[in-house]
Scaffold this motif. Structure first.
Motif, PDB file in Angstrom:
ATOM      1  N   GLY A 142      29.384 -18.743 -34.618  1.00 45.03           N
ATOM      2  CA  GLY A 142      28.272 -17.943 -35.129  1.00 45.03           C
ATOM      3  C   GLY A 142      28.694 -17.038 -36.269  1.00 45.03           C
ATOM      4  O   GLY A 142      27.966 -16.878 -37.251  1.00 45.03           O
ATOM      5  N   LYS A 143      29.887 -16.440 -36.142  1.00 41.74           N
ATOM      6  CA  LYS A 143      30.382 -15.560 -37.200  1.00 41.74           C
ATOM      7  C   LYS A 143      30.615 -16.334 -38.490  1.00 41.74           C
ATOM      8  O   LYS A 143      30.290 -15.861 -39.585  1.00 41.74           O
ATOM      9  CB  LYS A 143      31.693 -14.906 -36.745  1.00 41.74           C
ATOM     10  CG  LYS A 143      32.180 -13.773 -37.645  1.00 41.74           C
ATOM     11  CD  LYS A 143      31.286 -12.559 -37.532  1.00 41.74           C
ATOM     12  CE  LYS A 143      31.846 -11.370 -38.287  1.00 41.74           C
ATOM     13  NZ  LYS A 143      30.938 -10.205 -38.235  1.00 41.74           N
ATOM     14  N   HIS A 200      29.154 -17.367 -44.032  1.00 43.94           N
ATOM     15  CA  HIS A 200      28.862 -18.349 -45.090  1.00 43.94           C
ATOM     16  C   HIS A 200      27.504 -18.040 -45.735  1.00 43.94           C
ATOM     17  O   HIS A 200      27.361 -18.116 -46.963  1.00 43.94           O
ATOM     18  CB  HIS A 200      28.867 -19.764 -44.515  1.00 43.94           C
ATOM     19  CG  HIS A 200      30.219 -20.415 -44.514  1.00 43.94           C
ATOM     20  ND1 HIS A 200      30.949 -20.617 -45.671  1.00 43.94           N
ATOM     21  CD2 HIS A 200      30.975 -20.915 -43.499  1.00 43.94           C
ATOM     22  CE1 HIS A 200      32.085 -21.213 -45.373  1.00 43.94           C
ATOM     23  NE2 HIS A 200      32.139 -21.398 -44.069  1.00 43.94           N
ATOM     24  N   ARG A 201      26.519 -17.689 -44.902  1.00 41.83           N
ATOM     25  CA  ARG A 201      25.197 -17.362 -45.450  1.00 41.83           C
ATOM     26  C   ARG A 201      25.273 -16.110 -46.320  1.00 41.83           C
ATOM     27  O   ARG A 201      24.652 -16.037 -47.389  1.00 41.83           O
ATOM     28  CB  ARG A 201      24.184 -17.170 -44.319  1.00 41.83           C
ATOM     29  CG  ARG A 201      23.781 -18.441 -43.608  1.00 41.83           C
ATOM     30  CD  ARG A 201      22.492 -18.243 -42.805  1.00 41.83           C
ATOM     31  NE  ARG A 201      22.658 -17.237 -41.755  1.00 41.83           N
ATOM     32  CZ  ARG A 201      23.046 -17.488 -40.518  1.00 41.83           C
ATOM     33  NH1 ARG A 201      23.320 -18.749 -40.163  1.00 41.83           N
ATOM     34  NH2 ARG A 201      23.155 -16.535 -39.622  1.00 41.83           N
ATOM     35  N   ALA A 207      34.830 -16.496 -43.220  1.00 47.37           N
ATOM     36  CA  ALA A 207      34.047 -17.549 -42.565  1.00 47.37           C
ATOM     37  C   ALA A 207      34.927 -18.762 -42.273  1.00 47.37           C
ATOM     38  O   ALA A 207      34.854 -19.360 -41.190  1.00 47.37           O
ATOM     39  CB  ALA A 207      32.865 -17.948 -43.450  1.00 47.37           C
ATOM     40  N   ASP A 208      35.776 -19.112 -43.233  1.00 47.51           N
ATOM     41  CA  ASP A 208      36.677 -20.252 -43.030  1.00 47.51           C
ATOM     42  C   ASP A 208      37.694 -19.965 -41.919  1.00 47.51           C
ATOM     43  O   ASP A 208      38.013 -20.842 -41.114  1.00 47.51           O
ATOM     44  CB  ASP A 208      37.409 -20.581 -44.333  1.00 47.51           C
ATOM     45  CG  ASP A 208      36.489 -21.161 -45.392  1.00 47.51           C
ATOM     46  OD1 ASP A 208      35.396 -21.633 -45.028  1.00 47.51           O
ATOM     47  OD2 ASP A 208      36.849 -21.122 -46.586  1.00 47.51           O
ATOM     48  N   ILE A 209      38.206 -18.721 -41.882  1.00 49.51           N
ATOM     49  CA  ILE A 209      39.154 -18.350 -40.831  1.00 49.51           C
ATOM     50  C   ILE A 209      38.498 -18.461 -39.464  1.00 49.51           C
ATOM     51  O   ILE A 209      39.070 -19.010 -38.513  1.00 49.51           O
ATOM     52  CB  ILE A 209      39.686 -16.922 -41.073  1.00 49.51           C
ATOM     53  CG1 ILE A 209      40.607 -16.896 -42.303  1.00 49.51           C
ATOM     54  CG2 ILE A 209      40.435 -16.400 -39.852  1.00 49.51           C
ATOM     55  CD1 ILE A 209      40.984 -15.495 -42.750  1.00 49.51           C
ATOM     56  N   SER A 210      37.278 -17.954 -39.341  1.00 51.17           N
ATOM     57  CA  SER A 210      36.555 -18.045 -38.066  1.00 51.17           C
ATOM     58  C   SER A 210      36.231 -19.492 -37.722  1.00 51.17           C
ATOM     59  O   SER A 210      36.276 -19.890 -36.555  1.00 51.17           O
ATOM     60  CB  SER A 210      35.259 -17.225 -38.134  1.00 51.17           C
ATOM     61  OG  SER A 210      35.504 -15.870 -37.832  1.00 51.17           O
TER      62      SER A 210
END
Length: 653
Positions: free
Chosen positions: A508-509, A514-515, A589-592
């Motif tokens: 979700g994070k 990303h949004r 976002a990529d890390i999450s």
């Protein structure tokens, strides 16, 4: 909430492990008095150094209680008043039978039943191990006891069967390796009574030494043939020639430095640092700028974008009955000692976690929102500097210049305050404490720990790592018996209460961030497009005026507003681009996303283990999943720190 008292700081405690040859091994001395004296001397020196560097509680010794070096070390530790913990590779009774090595099937059965055989030598060895059991905490890894016991009885009844003897030796060696792994994970220093001949025997002394060095745990090696010539090994490369590699020159100072490092004497900050922070029950509306950006540009639906974003932080005194209650209930159900273990976990892990989590979240809001405010005020200052054109004319420019100056001074003061209060470092350090402690309850219940040498170092201070290690140290190994139902309960808790929720959180994070990134990107592009359109519109009007279609005075008035628009649009767009850069939403976002994907893989592995038939579930497999989960969290935290460590609050230039 300044009257909320902090949880007590953990105490500094040194933790040792011991491994060594058994009595009867070719290298073990027939007269071990010199070895015993040397162990007592080394332990006394270690106790002195621990006291020197701030430890006010007895050290803790971990040993498998095998007859020989293990028991002699346990006796020396007992004389100093140290705590004793025994990660047994089998259940208590089976461990006795294998350690005592009775010669007959009848004696073996009596020991397995909890009785004493009438053979004097066997009874003496049995009394010795029972005495040590009563002095310490027993962590019995017993989920394979039925299979191992069957092998033992068959082996004792048919000692000439070499195939059976080899299988029994292999299976017991695997169990000793498991116990050795637990011992290493719990230790700041491994004391090894070892001849240095081989590291190949699984579960043997050399194998445990290699495991320790592989996990960056230093080894104090005592040669049983010459105990006074002990040395210290600090890397796996020294195993190529342990007799020559260990530094005997300066070894006392090396030992002192090892104790100093284990107790964190040179760390910036102390264990009391966390308690010096102020815990608040909720976030402050004045520090919501960053999370409002996330809401405005990341949430879907107008009502959700403008919904309340105030957070309430869980009170450290209430977490046991709140969010942590499912975990504590699971720990309580796992074993007869579960209620006491849950109590220790709450006091030493969960209450400090809630304290650190609330403080870190507040500091995060304050720090990141400060930078967002700087970007917004920077735009306001620039726009205010040109608004005099349509609103007041040159004679009133000083009013707008004053507004611009005040705004710039506010930016400077905000930046200075952020640096003065050290918000960046305080946020990082408290967040590290919170994330380290968040993952500990189930690992502690399973007797799994991160080796001392595998804890990371922070970019500015290592006190959070020391705090977490010592908090874990306070809980100690569980006094429990690991069985198959225990492991199945543990897997269920790991899947339902830790891995799956964390995977969903990261998924979700990642989607939210990303949004946010793309929405900020699009908004910046539209604003720059707006600037182009404003300038183009002015040029069109200027052309129309030249043709007589637009009065000159109308063009002058409109031109001032077009000038403001031509400045405001790219300025606001630049501010949004700056917020996007500072927030680095896409990288986070990529890390999450990576962390969530890895956790989902762990969840799938857990489901495979949960489907294992009776008798096939092993402690080693469950422990590996716990370690993998822990590693994912550490990797995600280090990646996050690597990105944000350089993003300090600054003037938006």
């Amino acid at each position: 909430m300044r009257d909320q008292p902090p949880p007590p700081s953990p105490t500094l405690r040194l933790s040792l492990g011991v491994t060594g040859h058994r009595r009867g091994h070719a290298s073990y001395p027939k007269d071990d008095r010199e070895l015993c004296d040397q162990l007592a001397s080394i332990f006394a020196a270690i106790a002195h150094h621990a006291k020197e560097f701030g430890s006010t509680v007895p050290a803790r010794l971990h040993t498998l209680l095998a007859d020989g070096a293990d028991q002699q070390a346990a006796a020396a530790a007992h004389d100093l008043g140290w705590e004793l913990c025994a990660p047994l590779p089998f259940g208590r009774l089976l461990n006795r039978a294998i350690s005592v090595q009775p010669a007959t099937l009848e004696h073996t059965r009596r020991i397995l039943a909890g009785d004493h055989p009438d053979e004097a030598e066997v009874a003496t060895r049995l009394d010795a191990i029972e005495a040590f059991e009563q002095r310490g905490c027993l962590f019995e890894i017993a989920e394979q006891d039925a299979q191992i016991e069957s092998l033992l009885l068959r082996h004792v009844s048919d000692p000439g069967n070499m195939a059976l003897a080899n299988r029994f030796a292999f299976e017991t060696a695997r169990r000793y390796a498991l116990g050795g792994r637990v011992l290493v994970e719990q230790s700041d220093l491994l004391v090894a009574v070892w001849d240095g001949e081989s590291v190949a025997n699984i579960g043997g002394t050399g194998h445990t030494v290699r495991e320790a060095l592989h996990n960056a745990v230093p080894v104090l090696r005592i040669d049983p043939a010459d105990p006074s010539s002990w040395s210290i090994l600090t890397s796996s490369e020294m195993l190529a020639h342990p007799a020559a590699s260990g530094e005997r020159a300066g070894r006392d100072e090396t030992l002192r430095r090892i104790v100093e490092h284990a107790l964190g004497h040179r760390n910036e900050g102390t264990l009391a640092t966390l308690g010096e922070e102020i815990w608040r029950p909720q976030s402050s509306a004045s520090h919501h700028a960053y999370r409002r950006v996330e809401a405005l540009f990341g949430r879907q639906g107008l009502s959700r974008r403008f919904a309340r974003i105030r957070q309430r932080y869980e009170n450290p005194d209430e977490i046991a009955a709140g969010s942590a209650s499912p975990v504590l209930e699971s720990v309580t159900r796992m074993s007869p000692d579960g209620a006491d273990m849950a109590k220790r976990i709450n006091a030493s892990i969960l209450a400090p976690f809630a304290w650190a989590d609330g403080i870190s979240t507040f500091l995060s809001d304050r720090y990141r929102s400060g930078m967002i405010v700087n970007f917004v005020l920077g735009s306001i200052a620039i726009i205010a500097g040109v608004l005099y054109l349509p609103l007041g004319g040159p004679e009133k420019k000083w009013i707008f210049a004053a507004v611009e100056l005040v705004t710039l001074l506010v930016i400077v003061m905000n930046t200075w305050a952020g640096g003065k209060r050290n918000l960046h470092v305080r946020w990082f350090t408290t967040r590290r404490v919170a994330e380290y402690l968040r993952q500990r309850p189930l690992l502690l219940a399973a007797g799994v720990a991160r080796p001392t040498g595998r804890w990371p170092s922070g970019p500015s201070s290592d006190w959070p790592e020391l705090y977490a290690r010592m908090a874990v140290r306070q809980v100690s190994l569980p006094h429990t018996r690991v069985t198959e139902p225990f492991l199945r309960d543990l897997l269920t808790a790991l899947h339902d209460l830790q891995v799956r929720p964390q995977a969903e959180y990261h998924r979700g994070k990642s989607e939210l961030l990303h949004r946010v990134h793309h929405a900020l990107d699009r908004a910046s592009e539209f604003l720059f497009l707006g600037a182009i359109l404003a300038v183009s519109a002015y040029l069109v009007l200027a052309g129309a005026q030249a043709l007589g279609a637009v009065p000159h005075m109308d063009l002058v008035k409109l031109g001032k507003w077009f000038t403001v628009a031509g400045v405001a649009f790219p300025t606001i767009g630049g501010a949004l681009a700056g917020i996007r850069y500072f927030g680095d939403f896409e990288r986070f976002a990529d890390i999450s996303q990576v962390a969530g994907r890895r956790l989902e893989e762990v969840a799938e592995r857990i489901r495979h283990l949960q489907a294992a038939p009776a008798g096939k579930l092993e402690f080693s497999d469950v422990a590996d999943l716990l370690r993998t989960t822990d590693e994912i969290v550490f990797d995600e935290l280090e990646n996050w720190q690597a990105v944000f460590s350089a993003k300090r609050i600054a003037v938006p230039v």
